[in-house]
Design a protein around this motif. Structure first.
Motif, PDB file in Angstrom:
ATOM      1  N   ILE A 120       6.445  -0.778   0.296  1.00 31.86           N
ATOM      2  CA  ILE A 120       6.028  -0.136  -0.943  1.00 31.86           C
ATOM      3  C   ILE A 120       7.029   0.975  -1.235  1.00 31.86           C
ATOM      4  O   ILE A 120       7.376   1.770  -0.352  1.00 31.86           O
ATOM      5  CB  ILE A 120       4.577   0.393  -0.857  1.00 31.86           C
ATOM      6  N   ILE A 176      -2.537   0.826  -2.696  1.00 29.03           N
ATOM      7  CA  ILE A 176      -2.454   0.319  -1.323  1.00 29.03           C
ATOM      8  C   ILE A 176      -3.774  -0.325  -0.900  1.00 29.03           C
ATOM      9  O   ILE A 176      -3.788  -1.392  -0.265  1.00 29.03           O
ATOM     10  CB  ILE A 176      -2.064   1.451  -0.359  1.00 29.03           C
ATOM     11  N   ASP A 220       5.641  -1.908 -10.607  1.00 30.04           N
ATOM     12  CA  ASP A 220       4.337  -2.562 -10.471  1.00 30.04           C
ATOM     13  C   ASP A 220       3.195  -1.689 -10.986  1.00 30.04           C
ATOM     14  O   ASP A 220       2.192  -2.217 -11.464  1.00 30.04           O
ATOM     15  CB  ASP A 220       4.095  -2.926  -9.003  1.00 30.04           C
ATOM     16  N   GLU A 224      -3.964  -3.771  -2.758  1.00 31.59           N
ATOM     17  CA  GLU A 224      -2.992  -4.789  -2.364  1.00 31.59           C
ATOM     18  C   GLU A 224      -2.986  -5.061  -0.861  1.00 31.59           C
ATOM     19  O   GLU A 224      -3.002  -6.203  -0.430  1.00 31.59           O
ATOM     20  CB  GLU A 224      -1.588  -4.365  -2.806  1.00 31.59           C
ATOM     21  N   PHE A 263       0.999  -3.657   3.679  1.00 33.49           N
ATOM     22  CA  PHE A 263       2.348  -3.077   3.651  1.00 33.49           C
ATOM     23  C   PHE A 263       2.761  -2.629   5.052  1.00 33.49           C
ATOM     24  O   PHE A 263       1.979  -2.013   5.782  1.00 33.49           O
ATOM     25  CB  PHE A 263       2.405  -1.894   2.691  1.00 33.49           C
ATOM     26  N   SER A 281       7.027  -3.603  -3.469  1.00 31.09           N
ATOM     27  CA  SER A 281       6.313  -3.188  -4.681  1.00 31.09           C
ATOM     28  C   SER A 281       6.764  -1.778  -5.044  1.00 31.09           C
ATOM     29  O   SER A 281       6.838  -0.907  -4.179  1.00 31.09           O
ATOM     30  CB  SER A 281       4.803  -3.209  -4.446  1.00 31.09           C
ATOM     31  N   THR A 282       7.048  -1.548  -6.328  1.00 28.24           N
ATOM     32  CA  THR A 282       7.565  -0.261  -6.773  1.00 28.24           C
ATOM     33  C   THR A 282       6.555   0.461  -7.654  1.00 28.24           C
ATOM     34  O   THR A 282       6.044  -0.099  -8.630  1.00 28.24           O
ATOM     35  CB  THR A 282       8.890  -0.442  -7.548  1.00 28.24           C
ATOM     36  N   ALA A 300       6.784   2.244   3.961  1.00 30.36           N
ATOM     37  CA  ALA A 300       6.758   2.927   2.669  1.00 30.36           C
ATOM     38  C   ALA A 300       8.014   3.774   2.530  1.00 30.36           C
ATOM     39  O   ALA A 300       8.416   4.466   3.466  1.00 30.36           O
ATOM     40  CB  ALA A 300       5.509   3.811   2.556  1.00 30.36           C
TER      41      ALA A 300
END
Length: 367
Positions: free
Chosen positions: A201, A286, A266, A289, A292, A233-234, A295
């Motif tokens: 992330i 977080i 995102d 989704e 992850f 994911s940004t 980070a």
């Protein structure tokens, strides 16, 4: 007899400087410091890079004794002749406040036909955010901002102060400046995780114009991940509808720059002035989704709740050398510092290359 406890030993940001930057964000064309010529010299010169004419009444020993009200009036009139400003700020200093200068009367005597924000401030407040609040109060009185925006800004300032006291540069009696880890070693580890199929992330949670450099780091992570087929994911605090005038423009510029580079965001997690509360949006993302492994957080990493990052390997990029130890103590495994960031982001309107972003891209080309 027991000595009184000393809470903070290292210098902290000034309320006068905070007032200067707030006037810039409000759109002031000219700002006059009513005090000695050397007061806030560095920041005054930097503001010139952002298009703000920053002047001084240059109070000297005679002014300390006999006052400088007439001098301020004359300078207001001269500044109006020279620069034809649309909005002017007059900022007090320790000197003018101690001798009791009447800023308001000087402004009245000048008789300008444009709004003048009178900021009665000095550097003796514990929290520099006091300078912001005093400036915003003046803007509210002049109708430059609404009561709703004033209340929003005040809330954000309270949250920012809380973040700094808990996990920032105001969290310890003394914090020695550190440079953090060597950037290429941190970049190597990040590339290893991507190559190993780990999921990341990529978070931009930056304060105002500092995002012009921090966004480059997020762009580099996203670009390298795309080349390597890694899952990233940004998230970014780039809501261009929130904040004072300059803050909104900066968010628009950075969003446009990221779009030109093909970076997909995102989720927008707030505005550039909402960094102290944007961490809640990160935690929510977080939780939704999940899964992850690492980070990357650029800007104000300590505002992201550490519990939301549980189980992840954390890469934090800050511009504060005194922020390194608090981040490590918080549990961030990798901390690097972008040095001299503020001078590099004054007056810019597009994303500026970061040291860590350049390092990551360079190593990716080699490997």
């Amino acid at each position: 007899m027991m000595a009184k406890e000393v809470q903070i030993l290292h210098p902290r940001p000034s309320s006068i400087v905070a007032a200067l930057y707030t006037l810039r964000d409000l759109g002031a064309d000219v700002v006059i410091l009513h005090g000695p010529s050397g007061c806030c010299f560095k920041h005054a010169r930097l503001l010139e890079e952002d298009g703000v004419r920053t002047l001084t009444t240059a109070l000297d020993e005679a002014g300390f004794v006999f006052g400088g009200q007439e001098q301020l009036t004359r300078l207001l009139q001269r500044a109006s002749e020279l620069f034809d400003p649309k909005l002017v700020g007059v900022v007090g200093t320790c000197s003018s406040m101690i001798i009791g200068e009447d800023l308001h009367q000087a402004v009245v005597d000048a008789g300008l036909d444009v709004p003048v924000l009178e900021v009665e401030v000095h550097a003796g407040y514990r929290d520099n955010t006091k300078g912001v609040i005093i400036t915003l109060e003046a803007a509210l009185d002049e109708g430059i901002i609404s009561k709703e925006e004033f209340d929003r800004q005040k809330f954000l300032l309270e949250k920012a102060t809380q973040v700094e006291r808990l996990h920032g540069a105001a969290s310890s009696e003394y914090l020695a400046p550190e440079r953090g880890e060597i950037k290429y070693r941190v970049a190597e580890r990040l590339l290893d995780l991507m190559a190993g199929g780990k999921r990341g992330i990529n978070i931009l949670n930056a304060k105002k114009e500092t995002a012009y450099i921090f966004a480059d780091i997020n762009a580099a992570v996203a670009e390298v991940a795309q080349v390597r087929g890694a899952a990233v994911s940004t998230l970014a605090n780039l809501d261009a509808k929130k904040g004072l005038a300059k803050v909104r423009r900066d968010a628009e510029n950075i969003l446009s720059g990221l779009e030109d580079r093909g970076v997909l965001i995102d989720r927008i997690i707030g505005g550039l002035d909402e960094y102290p509360i944007a961490g809640a949006q990160v935690a929510e993302f977080i939780a939704e989704e999940g899964g992850f492994d690492y980070a990357v957080i650029s800007g104000v990493p300590h505002a992201v709740p550490i519990e939301s990052l549980a189980g992840m390997e954390i890469f934090s990029i800050t511009n504060g050398p005194r922020q390194v130890r608090p981040l490590r103590e918080l549990g961030h495994q990798h901390v690097v510092v972008e040095i001299d960031l503020h001078p590099k982001t004054m007056g810019v309107k597009s994303i500026v290359e970061s040291e860590f972003g350049a390092t990551l891209r360079g190593l990716n080309e080699v490997r």
